[in-house]
Enzyme design. Structure first.
Site, short mmCIF file in Angstrom:
data_model
loop_
_atom_site.label_atom_id
_atom_site.label_comp_id
_atom_site.label_asym_id
_atom_site.label_seq_id
_atom_site.Cartn_x
_atom_site.Cartn_y
_atom_site.Cartn_z
N SER A 145 26.40 43.55 35.39
CA SER A 145 26.56 42.10 35.21
C SER A 145 25.66 41.66 34.06
CB SER A 145 26.09 41.39 36.49
OG SER A 145 25.94 40.00 36.27
N TYR A 158 20.25 40.47 43.55
CA TYR A 158 21.42 40.77 42.70
C TYR A 158 20.96 41.31 41.34
CZ TYR A 158 25.97 40.09 40.42
OH TYR A 158 27.16 40.28 39.74
N SER A 160 18.13 42.65 40.55
CA SER A 160 17.47 43.96 40.71
C SER A 160 18.51 45.06 40.85
CB SER A 160 16.58 43.97 41.95
OG SER A 160 15.62 42.95 41.85
N SER A 161 19.55 44.79 41.66
CA SER A 161 20.57 45.83 41.88
C SER A 161 21.36 46.09 40.60
CB SER A 161 21.51 45.43 43.01
OG SER A 161 22.28 44.30 42.64
N ILE A 191 33.13 35.52 35.91
CA ILE A 191 34.57 35.80 35.79
C ILE A 191 35.34 34.74 36.58
CG2 ILE A 191 36.38 37.53 36.06
CD1 ILE A 191 34.10 39.63 36.52
N1 LIG Z 1 32.82 37.40 39.66
C1 LIG Z 1 31.89 37.34 38.71
O1 LIG Z 1 31.63 36.28 38.11
C2 LIG Z 1 31.14 38.60 38.31
C3 LIG Z 1 30.28 38.55 37.21
C4 LIG Z 1 29.59 39.70 36.85
C5 LIG Z 1 29.77 40.88 37.57
N2 LIG Z 1 30.61 40.89 38.64
C6 LIG Z 1 30.78 42.15 39.38
O2 LIG Z 1 32.12 42.58 39.25
C7 LIG Z 1 32.51 43.32 40.42
C8 LIG Z 1 33.81 42.74 40.99
O3 LIG Z 1 33.59 41.38 41.32
P1 LIG Z 1 34.76 40.38 41.76
O4 LIG Z 1 34.60 39.15 41.00
O5 LIG Z 1 36.08 41.07 41.75
O6 LIG Z 1 34.28 40.10 43.26
P2 LIG Z 1 35.10 40.22 44.61
O7 LIG Z 1 34.21 39.69 45.68
O8 LIG Z 1 36.45 39.64 44.47
O9 LIG Z 1 35.25 41.81 44.79
C9 LIG Z 1 34.20 42.63 45.20
C10 LIG Z 1 34.74 43.69 46.13
O10 LIG Z 1 33.62 44.46 46.63
C11 LIG Z 1 33.86 44.72 47.99
N3 LIG Z 1 32.66 44.90 48.80
C12 LIG Z 1 31.70 43.97 49.08
N4 LIG Z 1 30.87 44.44 50.01
C13 LIG Z 1 31.30 45.69 50.34
C14 LIG Z 1 30.86 46.68 51.27
N5 LIG Z 1 29.82 46.46 52.10
N6 LIG Z 1 31.54 47.84 51.33
C15 LIG Z 1 32.61 48.07 50.53
N7 LIG Z 1 33.08 47.17 49.65
C16 LIG Z 1 32.44 45.99 49.57
C17 LIG Z 1 34.56 43.45 48.51
O11 LIG Z 1 35.24 43.71 49.72
C18 LIG Z 1 35.46 43.09 47.35
O12 LIG Z 1 36.76 43.63 47.47
C19 LIG Z 1 31.31 43.24 41.38
O13 LIG Z 1 30.53 44.40 41.25
C20 LIG Z 1 30.54 42.04 40.86
O14 LIG Z 1 29.16 42.08 41.17
C21 LIG Z 1 31.31 39.79 39.03
#
Ligand SMILES: NC(=O)c1ccc[n+]([C@@H]2O[C@H](COP(=O)([O-])OP(=O)(O)OC[C@H]3O[C@@H](n4cnc5c(N)ncnc54)[C@H](O)[C@@H]3O)[C@@H](O)[C@H]2O)c1
Length: 253
Positions: A145, A158, A160-161, A191
């Site tokens: 991210s 978040y 940190s991870s 996003i």
């Molecule tokens: N949405 C944003 O603005 C944004 C920005 C930067 C980075 N990201 C990263 O992009 C990636 C996708 O994000 P997204 O927007 O599609 O979010 P989203 O919440 O739609 O999708 C994340 C997915 O991770 C899965 N997940 C969560 N906890 C889980 C667990 N304990 N075990 C297994 N699966 C699990 C969820 O079920 C979900 O399907 C993520 O890593 C997020 O951190 C998102």
């Protein structure tokens, strides 16, 4: 430039999420032989729906694991191996953000965020790496991210991870380049999706968030998927240990 995944088996975690679904669509369109989709137990039905939707277009196989539980991850990896499937590309997309001020952060929330984003992704990568990626000279893309690069409020766990993921990319590059395995990260800004659009487009968040993105737009899932597809393709065969920010300039200021 045409990106082609013909004959490739692609594993996507968090596949039922917003970016996950975009990746499934794009890898299918680019000719992937098999899409292996993992998500948490609560998304079992959504995964089955995706499986049905793509029936006849590509081979789709779905798996359930809670990323906080390493045993469940190992079970899925063994299941994939028992089915005789070798993985060429792993996309570590599963992720979670629980917004809390530092003084409100407790151990349970911290562990949940760090275990899903960092620990679960590492153990999936380790298991798939030694079972498949090394023999295939495959590659991994981690979704970090912009908040893995710069800090922000309410995001101690978040940030940190996601910063940890960038360290992991570098460490795995140091260990796995000798096997021809590439390891990269993609770091998106906010996003847009149908669930967060009204929040992100509110006057307050336009002020807080949108105005800090030099290109003055949020990312679309396609923007992020395009970067992931490129890094995971043969077109990026000289690129490893890299973090590709898809942030409209956010981290450059
Ligand atoms: N949405 C944003 O603005 C944004 C920005 C930067 C980075 N990201 C990263 O992009 C990636 C996708 O994000 P997204 O927007 O599609 O979010 P989203 O919440 O739609 O999708 C994340 C997915 O991770 C899965 N997940 C969560 N906890 C889980 C667990 N304990 N075990 C297994 N699966 C699990 C969820 O079920 C979900 O399907 C993520 O890593 C997020 O951190 C998102």
């Amino acid at each position: 430039m045409e990106i082609n995944f013909e004959g490739k088996n692609i594993l996507v975690s968090g596949a039922a999420g917003h970016l996950g679904e975009q990746l499934v669509k794009d890898y299918c369109q680019s000719g992937a032989a098999t899409l292996l989709l993992i998500d948490s137990p609560e998304h079992e039905k959504d995964l089955k729906k995706i499986e049905k939707e793509y029936e006849g277009r590509t081979r789709v196989k779905t798996y359930i694991a809670d990323f906080r539980n390493i045993e469940e991850i190992i079970k899925v990896v063994n299941q994939i191996a028992d089915e005789g499937i070798v993985v060429d590309v792993l996309i570590n997309n599963a992720g979670i953000n629980i917004m809390k001020k530092a003084n409100e952060m407790d151990e349970e929330i911290w562990d949940c965020v760090v275990d899903v984003n960092l620990k679960g992704s590492f153990f999936l990568t380790k298991e798939i790496g030694y079972k498949s990626l090394i023999s295939q000279k495959g590659n991994v893309v981690f979704i970090s991210s912009q908040h893995g690069v710069v800090g922000n409020v309410m995001r101690t766990a978040y940030c940190s991870s996601k910063t940890g993921i960038l360290g992991l990319v570098r460490a795995l590059t140091a260990e796995w380049s000798v096997y021809g395995v590439r390891v990269n990260a993609v770091s998106p800004t906010y996003i847009l999706n149908e669930d967060n659009e009204s929040f992100l487009m509110s006057a307050r968040e336009r002020r807080n968030m949108l105005n800090k993105i030099p290109l003055h737009k949020y990312a679309e899932t396609e923007d992020v998927s395009n970067a992931i597809m490129f890094l995971s393709s043969d077109k990026a065969s000289m690129i490893t240990g890299h973090n590709l920010v898809v942030d409209g300039g956010y981290t450059s200021l």
